[in-house]
Design an enzyme around this catalytic site. Structure first.
Site, PDB file in Angstrom:
ATOM      1  N   ARG A  80      44.020 -81.135  67.609  1.00  0.00           N
ATOM      2  CA  ARG A  80      42.987 -80.152  67.963  1.00  0.00           C
ATOM      3  C   ARG A  80      42.579 -80.276  69.430  1.00  0.00           C
ATOM      4  O   ARG A  80      41.432 -80.552  69.760  1.00  0.00           O
ATOM      5  CB  ARG A  80      41.744 -80.302  67.073  1.00  0.00           C
ATOM      6  CG  ARG A  80      42.008 -80.051  65.606  1.00  0.00           C
ATOM      7  CD  ARG A  80      40.710 -80.071  64.806  1.00  0.00           C
ATOM      8  NE  ARG A  80      40.963 -79.823  63.388  1.00  0.00           N
ATOM      9  CZ  ARG A  80      40.017 -79.766  62.450  1.00  0.00           C
ATOM     10  NH1 ARG A  80      38.749 -79.936  62.796  1.00  0.00           N
ATOM     11  NH2 ARG A  80      40.334 -79.542  61.198  1.00  0.00           N
TER      12      ARG A  80
ATOM     13  N   ASP B 209      32.996 -79.481  69.176  1.00  0.00           N
ATOM     14  CA  ASP B 209      33.277 -78.336  68.314  1.00  0.00           C
ATOM     15  C   ASP B 209      32.453 -77.141  68.773  1.00  0.00           C
ATOM     16  O   ASP B 209      31.247 -77.256  69.032  1.00  0.00           O
ATOM     17  CB  ASP B 209      32.941 -78.656  66.862  1.00  0.00           C
ATOM     18  CG  ASP B 209      33.985 -79.549  66.203  1.00  0.00           C
ATOM     19  OD1 ASP B 209      34.963 -79.926  66.882  1.00  0.00           O
ATOM     20  OD2 ASP B 209      33.821 -79.872  65.009  1.00  0.00           O
TER      21      ASP B 209
ATOM     22  N   ASP C 293      33.851 -86.872  63.289  1.00  0.00           N
ATOM     23  CA  ASP C 293      34.412 -85.539  63.093  1.00  0.00           C
ATOM     24  C   ASP C 293      34.921 -85.031  64.442  1.00  0.00           C
ATOM     25  O   ASP C 293      35.773 -85.648  65.056  1.00  0.00           O
ATOM     26  CB  ASP C 293      33.372 -84.620  62.456  1.00  0.00           C
ATOM     27  CG  ASP C 293      33.986 -83.360  61.872  1.00  0.00           C
ATOM     28  OD1 ASP C 293      35.207 -83.169  61.989  1.00  0.00           O
ATOM     29  OD2 ASP C 293      33.237 -82.542  61.298  1.00  0.00           O
TER      30      ASP C 293
END
Length: 349
Positions: free
Chosen positions: A242, A189, A185
């Site tokens: 991202r 984050d 993932d």
């Protein structure tokens, strides 16, 4: 601000002195004892948002003042990072993090420095979780929010979830001089109200969804007015997207990063405010966007270089200046392709 070669040399000297002390210390890793700091070397300090005095924390000092221990096994590592109180955890060699019932995410307690020894320290198979369990009901920083964590000089790969996840109002985190690749993932984050964080001098490669900042489009209650993060001198080495993708946060300071062969660099959405400064984009389809998904974001751009990019940088509106929080001195964007690959990643502190 600039991190000149003197700082890298000083960091290497600190590590060498600690290793030398440990070689003669009698205490084993199961019962760590405090080690005094080297008498003539000043401790390293975080920069960017991680350096700001806020939320009852004076900058980011990690495990300073606590014991210095070395983890060479999975059991030692998981024990040390979960202990209460300040602790400097040195990682030796490769440590495999189990998946178990946590999907491979392992919690880090407050007041920790986790630093790799040399250039071969590696965490594989799982990731680090910085923060309390997720809850939509909590909309302001709790008294026991995880805080004051430094992660440096480690290679992360092969996680079944995120490589590092920061959430639930965690604050004062410095993620510096690491190598991130091949996570399932996110690489790093940051979400759910986390704040005052610096991500600096890291290399991201062989990875898809690199840096998420902000949980989702419906999470304004936790994220708006928080998520103040500095991203500087990172090498986005064909990390696809991202880099970062931002919601609600302001200001987010993205400066002196080197982007090479990415589908997009920065996305600002949901009224986030990004200052994009002194970055170098080479072969990036969309260097920076404010029209992405959800509501439009805001972005101020200055002194960025675009080479062989398919679209210009999108700008919109005004953004709070990072200098209202901290001082810094950026490199010129033209210097970034030489400075960043030479200094980012492991084995360079």
């Amino acid at each position: 601000m600039r991190l000149p070669p003197r700082r890298a040399s000083r960091a290497g000297l600190i590590t060498a002195l600690v290793v030398s002390f440990l070689a003669t210390a009698s205490a084993g890793p199961a019962s760590p004892s405090p080690l005094p700091p080297p008498p003539s070397v000043s401790p390293l300090t975080a920069d960017g948002f991680a350096s700001v005095d806020a939320l009852g924390q004076n900058g980011t000092t990690g495990g300073a003042g606590g014991a210095v221990v070395t983890a060479a096994t999975t059991a030692e590592f998981l024990d040390y990072i979960s202990r209460p109180g300040p602790l400097v955890v040195q990682v030796s060699g490769t440590i495999t993090l189990p998946t178990g019932s946590s999907d491979g995410m392992h919690p880090v307690a407050s007041d920790k420095t986790i630093v790799g020894l040399g250039s071969t320290a590696r965490l594989t198979g799982g990731g680090l979780h910085i923060g309390l369990p997720a809850s939509d009901r909590v909309t302001s920083p709790p008294a026991d929010a995880v805080h004051n964590i430094i992660i440096r000089n480690l290679s992360f790969d092969g996680a079944t979830d995120d490589l590092i996840n920061v959430q639930m109002f965690s604050h004062h985190v410095w993620i510096d001089h690491n190598d991130f690749s091949n996570g399932d993932d996110g690489a790093v984050d940051i979400k759910r109200g986390s704040d005052f964080i610096t991500v600096s001098w890291n290399r991201f490669h062989d990875h898809d969804k690199t840096l998420l900042l902000g949980h989702d489009d419906d999470n304004a209650a936790q994220d708006r007015g928080r998520l103040r993060v500095t991203y500087h001198h990172n090498y986005f080495d064909a990390s696809d997207q991202r880099n970062p993708r931002v919601r609600f946060a302001e200001p987010v300071h993205v400066y002196n990063n080197y982007y090479r062969d990415n589908s997009y660099g920065v996305a600002s959405a949901m009224d986030a405010g990004v200052v994009l400064e002194g970055n170098y984009f080479h072969s990036v389809n969309n260097p920076a966007r404010v029209d992405f998904s959800g509501d439009l974001g805001r972005l101020v751009a200055r002194d960025n270089v675009l080479v062989e990019c398919n679209h210009p940088v999108e700008t919109r509106g005004s953004v709070v200046e990072p200098r209202t929080y901290y001082a810094y001195t950026p490199h010129r964007a033209a210097e970034v392709p030489a400075v960043v690959p030479a200094g980012a990643g492991v084995g360079r502190i």
